[in-house]
Design a protein around this motif. Structure first.
Motif, PDB file in Angstrom:
ATOM      1  N   THR A 157       0.863  -1.173   0.000  1.00 19.80           N
ATOM      2  CA  THR A 157       0.000   0.000   0.000  1.00 19.80           C
ATOM      3  C   THR A 157       0.902   1.226   0.000  1.00 19.80           C
ATOM      4  O   THR A 157       1.998   1.184   0.540  1.00 19.80           O
ATOM      5  CB  THR A 157      -0.876   0.054   1.261  1.00 19.80           C
ATOM      6  N   ALA A 158       0.439   2.274  -0.614  1.00 16.94           N
ATOM      7  CA  ALA A 158       1.244   3.490  -0.622  1.00 16.94           C
ATOM      8  C   ALA A 158       0.338   4.700  -0.743  1.00 16.94           C
ATOM      9  O   ALA A 158      -0.757   4.621  -1.307  1.00 16.94           O
ATOM     10  CB  ALA A 158       2.234   3.470  -1.774  1.00 16.94           C
ATOM     11  N   VAL A 159       0.806   5.784  -0.184  1.00 21.32           N
ATOM     12  CA  VAL A 159       0.123   7.059  -0.357  1.00 21.32           C
ATOM     13  C   VAL A 159       1.107   7.979  -1.057  1.00 21.32           C
ATOM     14  O   VAL A 159       2.265   8.056  -0.657  1.00 21.32           O
ATOM     15  CB  VAL A 159      -0.239   7.696   0.999  1.00 21.32           C
ATOM     16  N   SER A 160       0.644   8.611  -2.127  1.00 21.47           N
ATOM     17  CA  SER A 160       1.563   9.519  -2.797  1.00 21.47           C
ATOM     18  C   SER A 160       0.880  10.860  -3.009  1.00 21.47           C
ATOM     19  O   SER A 160      -0.334  10.946  -3.190  1.00 21.47           O
ATOM     20  CB  SER A 160       2.008   8.926  -4.133  1.00 21.47           C
ATOM     21  N   PHE A 161       1.695  11.867  -2.937  1.00 24.23           N
ATOM     22  CA  PHE A 161       1.159  13.211  -3.130  1.00 24.23           C
ATOM     23  C   PHE A 161       2.125  13.997  -4.003  1.00 24.23           C
ATOM     24  O   PHE A 161       3.331  13.966  -3.802  1.00 24.23           O
ATOM     25  CB  PHE A 161       0.992  13.918  -1.773  1.00 24.23           C
ATOM     26  N   GLN A 162       1.536  14.683  -5.018  1.00 22.87           N
ATOM     27  CA  GLN A 162       2.353  15.549  -5.850  1.00 22.87           C
ATOM     28  C   GLN A 162       1.679  16.908  -5.964  1.00 22.87           C
ATOM     29  O   GLN A 162       0.462  16.971  -6.139  1.00 22.87           O
ATOM     30  CB  GLN A 162       2.476  14.970  -7.261  1.00 22.87           C
ATOM     31  N   HIS A 163       2.488  17.890  -5.847  1.00 18.80           N
ATOM     32  CA  HIS A 163       1.958  19.237  -5.991  1.00 18.80           C
ATOM     33  C   HIS A 163       2.662  19.912  -7.164  1.00 18.80           C
ATOM     34  O   HIS A 163       3.884  19.950  -7.228  1.00 18.80           O
ATOM     35  CB  HIS A 163       2.209  20.022  -4.695  1.00 18.80           C
ATOM     36  N   TYR A 164       1.852  20.385  -8.112  1.00 22.89           N
ATOM     37  CA  TYR A 164       2.398  21.068  -9.278  1.00 22.89           C
ATOM     38  C   TYR A 164       2.104  22.552  -9.125  1.00 22.89           C
ATOM     39  O   TYR A 164       0.986  22.926  -8.765  1.00 22.89           O
ATOM     40  CB  TYR A 164       1.718  20.583 -10.561  1.00 22.89           C
TER      41      TYR A 164
END
Lengths: 257, 824
Positions: B552-559
């Protein structure tokens, strides 16, 4: 162009020997080694070879190049068994292996070699001025081996899982502690090993199926008593007493049936 | 020993002289003899004879004597007289090709300066004659002619002439059989694999006569008979007879004896497995032709230690000390009754499990992977599995992993296993610099695969780096005037050390700037920033089996965009976008043993990546938003478009499903087939909102990560240019099938090399309605891979694309692909 450079580049052997010896006595081991290295192969069998090999081996030792010194000093001991420096060199050869011994969690081949060498040394020169140091080093290494064995056994206890390998893991931990206790009966980790063996048996019994529970509870009591015998004062006392009370309480149920 | 001395009395050596020495120093000889000035000894006595023995054993002298030259009171003067053996000067070889001369000199140690002894000459002669006989030159003769000369200093030297007369290769003209009734001679000749009679049609097999092969072939004839029930078969051969034309004839005499059949088979001593089961396993029944070879094979196959035979049935399942012997208990006419006597022995348990050779990796990292544990019932399967796990760690040379079974104790029923490992380098460094994109680009990448994070502040542990806890740490920085990327990742395979659950975290930061063509410099006011964090947890499962992993993974990207126009954001040049997603994956990996070159097992996984379905609850009417957008497009209202797109991409909403499966099968010896299947689908929860322009699939080419600003995934398909099989926006669905044949060239740990040939096909599609799994682009080709621990995987592939790309006039043809980085 220094004297050293001149001699270093020259073909002649005698000046290298002389300057090497001088540098050695002055404590300039690095340059002494460079000179010795050039003449050692051709010197075998000649007079003065013993002295040269003595200085050469010592240079390696003093420069803390223990991989080479362990070999060179051992060679000296084999080659000149009648040398008056033999005692010193045997000790340093053994100590070189001691210095090579890695941390307990790695392969202990060099540790075992060092213990053997130190033991041999102590047997051969019981009156040596190095005896005390040799004995201390040997004890330290022996302790390292004990710690390693204990740590491996403790690892099985640490990794007991709750999955399908549940029973296997408990039995593995108990077997590993048994192996440790058999191999190192007088170890300073004995009390810990006995406690964790009890702890494993306790966890196994408490989590056991009803069918085998009584037998496992009794095993736990057996291991508790073993631990108790060797533990006068222990960091585990409180925990152990709590566990054994629980075991006794569980066993009570079987007695009442 | 002569002189004026009294035998048996004690003397002290006053002086020693040496005579007869030419090349050795006097002092050396004296030292070597063990005698020295001042030594007291009895003459003649042990010390003198020891001295002679010692000098003799040096193999440097042909004669050694010790003489008393003078006696003065109890002082004695000795002389050691030696005759040095001559040394070899020059070797001349005649009769064979020059190219082989060096080999002969090397094999026989005929170096210049070697002492010439009688022994050296005889062994050389024998060695060479045998060598050529083995190659089929039965009549080879070797003559050695040593010529003694003296050099300027009077030293004796030997010039050796080696004259080799190989003669002709002896060919086999005929093979004659006598006494064979059940098999035709031609059948028997066929059974002889390496001894063939001359035949002009057969060109691959030689008809040379080689004694060793011949004897083996006679055994093969025997085996052939035995397989057909001829238990008493005797095959004898007289010496070959020479024909007039320098060929030989072989005469083989056969005494067939009777043909036998199997009678009753009884099992005794078996308690673990019932008779019926064992009989089935044996596969031989009453009335069958007595096949001695098969019987032996079914009980214990000597040619294959992993065979599915009775012995392994017991040994692999805990009965390591079992012993199975078939005994003929009665022969009735042509029928033989058997008793299979089984001694099961004690059920074997593992006692000590140990590991040696780990000089970098800590014990706990290794022991936790081992499937064999103290106290468990012995199981070969568990040992094999343990080796696989160790190989997969990647810290050890997989080709050198070996289990040593030690201290088998039949009385206690215990056995120890020692795993011997050899560490290999597991850190990689990437350092690059070059010009591109209008300026200098520098890259520094470090990846440590066996890191120890707890020792990061421990100065002692830097040798040269804190290693041994099995953690992975990588840092990468890439920078030029126009962009900078920094990334960091760390993973711990056993979080907490109790169970195999991998924890990983990675951070990355990218900034990109525009080039200002007027100022011919970077314009930092036009920028595009991406910040990303991913935290993951992967647990090894016990069910359905323990090759499974749930991750399981949580990923976050902010552009973040400032004055920056880029295709994916369409009309936004000042704004932002967030991508928060949860990934769940279920995978199974049973590859073994070498992770670089698996020869068996499979690896497959399904992953799903999901964003929060914002449109369910955020109250935005995306259908209305789409209508507004159409109007804005018509009006060419840029401000409205920017506002609408910003609303649309504020939080990205999507789901993505992927499947990737790899199967490895060893086809023949070291030839391995890899079959691969991949599939991916990107969808939207809300059709009004549509499929996002991020996270898309780009198929074609080498499949390397490209410069992925927008979470795109590059899927390799050789034989076509990079990303050529997807539209410019990327596909939302793709599939790919590939077959690859691989063969190792060398599996040396410092550089493993293998060659491959492949066939593959795949395509990507813009929408689900376009999807057609059979409408694919096909290719085939070959390549090579080199794995070096310090650099990772390098490779080159040549692929031929069979299909025509849109807009191309003809099939795509050859493409060259360079592969960098680990792809296994």
């Amino acid at each position: 162009c220094s004297e050293y450079q001149k001699v270093y580049k020259n073909e002649e052997v005698a000046p290298k020997y002389a300057l090497g010896e001088k540098l050695y006595n002055e404590g300039d081991y690095k340059r002494a080694r460079n000179l010795f290295e050039q003449i050692v192969p051709g010197y075998a069998g000649k007079p003065g070879a013993e002295k040269l090999m003595y200085m050469y081996g010592n240079t390696m030792f003093l420069m803390e190049d223990y991989i080479t010194s362990s070999y060179q000093l051992e060679r000296f001991v084999k080659k000149y068994p009648r040398s008056e420096k033999i005692e010193e060199m045997s000790f340093k050869s053994a100590k070189s292996y001691y210095m090579l011994s890695p941390r307990f969690s790695l392969d202990q081949e060099d540790t075992n070699k060092a213990i053997l060498k130190l033991q041999n040394f102590m047997n051969t020169y019981p009156k040596s001025e190095y005896f005390k140091e040799a004995s201390d080093l040997a004890l330290e290494l022996d302790d390292k081996l004990q710690l390693k064995a204990y740590d491996i056994a403790k690892g099985y206890h640490h990794r007991i899982s709750s999955g399908t390998q549940f029973r296997d893991d408990y039995y593995a931990a108990i077997a590993a502690f048994n192996n440790f206790l058999n191999d190192y009966p007088g170890s300073k980790y004995k009390e810990k090993a006995l406690y964790y063996k009890f702890d494993t048996a306790y966890l196994l019994a408490i989590n056991s199926t009803e069918r085998r529970k009584e037998e496992r509870l009794k095993d736990a009591i057996k291991y508790y008593n073993k631990w108790k015998q060797s533990a006068a004062e222990s960091e585990f006392t409180e925990e152990a007493e709590k566990h054994i009370a629980e075991v006794n309480q569980e066993l009570e149920k079987f007695n009442n049936q | 020993q002569e002189g004026n001395y009294t035998p048996g009395s004690k003397y002290i050596i006053e002086d020693i002289t040496v005579s007869g020495n030419a090349s050795f120093n006097k002092q050396t000889i004296v030292t070597y003899s063990g005698l020295r000035k001042g030594l007291s000894l009895v003459v003649p006595g042990e010390k003198t004879s020891n001295a002679i023995k010692k000098l003799w054993s040096s193999n440097l002298f042909s004669n050694v004597n010790i003489y008393v030259t003078k006696v003065d009171g109890n002082a004695i003067y000795l002389d050691i007289e030696v005759t040095e053996l001559p040394t070899l000067n020059e070797v001349k070889i005649t009769g064979i090709k020059k190219g082989k001369h060096d080999d002969i000199i090397k094999e026989n140690n005929l170096k210049k300066g070697t002492r010439v002894t009688e022994n050296l000459l005889t062994t050389t002669k024998n060695y060479l004659e045998n060598k050529y006989a083995k190659e089929g030159y039965l009549k080879s003769k070797v003559y050695l002619n040593p010529v003694t000369t003296k050099d300027s200093t009077g030293k004796e030297l030997v010039n050796l002439v080696v004259n080799i007369d190989r003669g002709d290769k002896v060919k086999i003209k005929n093979i004659n059989f006598s006494g064979n009734e059940s098999f035709a001679s031609s059948k028997l000749k066929g059974a002889m694999k390496n001894t063939k009679q001359r035949n002009p049609i057969r060109i691959f097999k030689r008809s040379k006569f080689i004694e060793k092969d011949y004897q083996e072939d006679l055994k093969k004839i025997e085996a052939k008979y035995k397989e057909s029930g001829f238990r008493d078969i005797k095959v004898t051969s007289s010496d070959p007879t020479y024909n007039e034309d320098e060929t030989i004839s072989l005469n083989i005499d056969i005494k067939e004896g009777k043909k036998y059949y199997i009678g009753d088979i009884n099992f005794t001593g078996n308690t673990v497995y019932p008779d019926k089961f064992l009989r089935q396993k044996l596969g031989l029944y009453k009335g069958d032709i007595y096949n001695g070879v098969l019987l032996e094979k079914q009980i214990a196959d000597a040619s294959d230690p992993d065979a599915d035979d009775l012995t392994n049935l017991y040994q692999n399942n805990g009965y390591l000390f079992s012993n199975i012997v078939p005994v003929e208990v009665g022969v009735r006419n042509d029928t033989i009754d058997f008793e299979i006597r089984i001694s099961e022995g004690k059920l074997t348990h593992f006692k000590n499990i140990s590991v040696v050779g780990n000089d970098k990796t800590n014990d706990h990292v290794i022991y936790r992977e081992l499937r064999t544990k103290p106290g468990q019932v012995y199981s070969k399967q568990k040992i094999v599995r343990s080796l696989r796990e160790l190989g997969q760690l990647g810290f050890f040379d997989a080709e050198q992993l070996s289990p040593n079974i030690k201290n088998p104790n039949p009385n206690e029923g215990t056995v120890d296993v020692e795993y011997s490992v050899v560490e290999k380098g597991s850190s990689q460094v990437e350092l690059q610099g070059g010009f591109g994109g209008g300026g200098f680009i520098g890259t520094l990448g470090l990846s440590f695969n066996n890191f120890s994070i707890r020792n990061i502040f421990n100065k002692e542990a830097y040798k040269p780096l804190p290693m041994g806890d099995g953690q992975r740490l990588s840092l990468r920085a890439q920078a030029s005037r126009f962009f900078q990327t920094y990334s960091f990742s760390f993973s711990e395979p056993w979080l907490g050390g109790r169970r195999p659950q991998q924890f990983s975290v990675s951070l990355s930061q990218t900034s990109q700037f525009r080039f200002d063509p007027v100022a011919r410099d970077v314009d930092r006011d036009q920028r595009f920033l991406i910040t990303g964090v991913t935290v993951g947890l992967a647990r090894r499962l016990q069910v359905p089996d323990d090759y499974f992993t749930l991750s399981t993974a949580v990923s976050f990207q902010h552009y973040n965009l400032k004055n920056y126009q880029t295709g994916i954001f369409q009309n936004i040049s000042n704004g932002f976008s967030n991508n928060l997603a949860f990934t769940v994956g279920l995978s199974r990996n049973s590859l073994s043993i070498n992770p670089i070159f698996p020869t068996a097992g499979s690896k497959f996984g399904v992953t799903g990546k999901f964003s929060i379905p914002y449109s369910l609850f955020n109250g935005v009417d995306y259908a209305d938003l789409e209508r507004q957008r159409e109007i804005a497009v018509e009006d060419n209202n840029r401000n409205a478009l920017a506002r609408i797109d910003q609303e649309k991409y504020k939080w990205l909403e999507f789901y993505k499903i992927k499947f990737d499966g790899d199967w490895y099968n060893t086809l023949y010896k070291k030839l391995v087939l890899r079959s691969n299947m991949q599939f991916g689908f990107l969808g939207a929860y809300n059709n009004d909102r549509g499929i996002i322009p991020f996270e898309r699939f780009f198929v074609g080419g080498d499949g390397l990560g490209a410069f992925s600003l927008d979470g795109r995934e590059a899927v390799g398909l050789r034989g076509y240019p990079n990303q050529s099989l997807s539209s410019t926006d990327g596909g939302t669905i793709f599939n790919k099938f590939s077959l690859e044949l691989r063969h190792p060239i060398t599996m040396n740990p410092s550089a493993s090399i293998f060659a491959l040939a492949f066939m593959e096909g795949g395509n990507s599609y813009n929408t689900f309605s376009d999807y057609n799994p059979f409408d694919i682009y096909r290719s085939a080709g070959a390549g090579i891979r080199i794995f070096m621990p310090a650099f990772g995987l390098l490779g080159i592939d040549f692929g031929y694309g069979f299909d025509t790309l849109p807009g191309q006039p003809k099939r795509n043809g050859w493409e060259t692909h360079f592969i960098l980085g680990q792809q296994f």
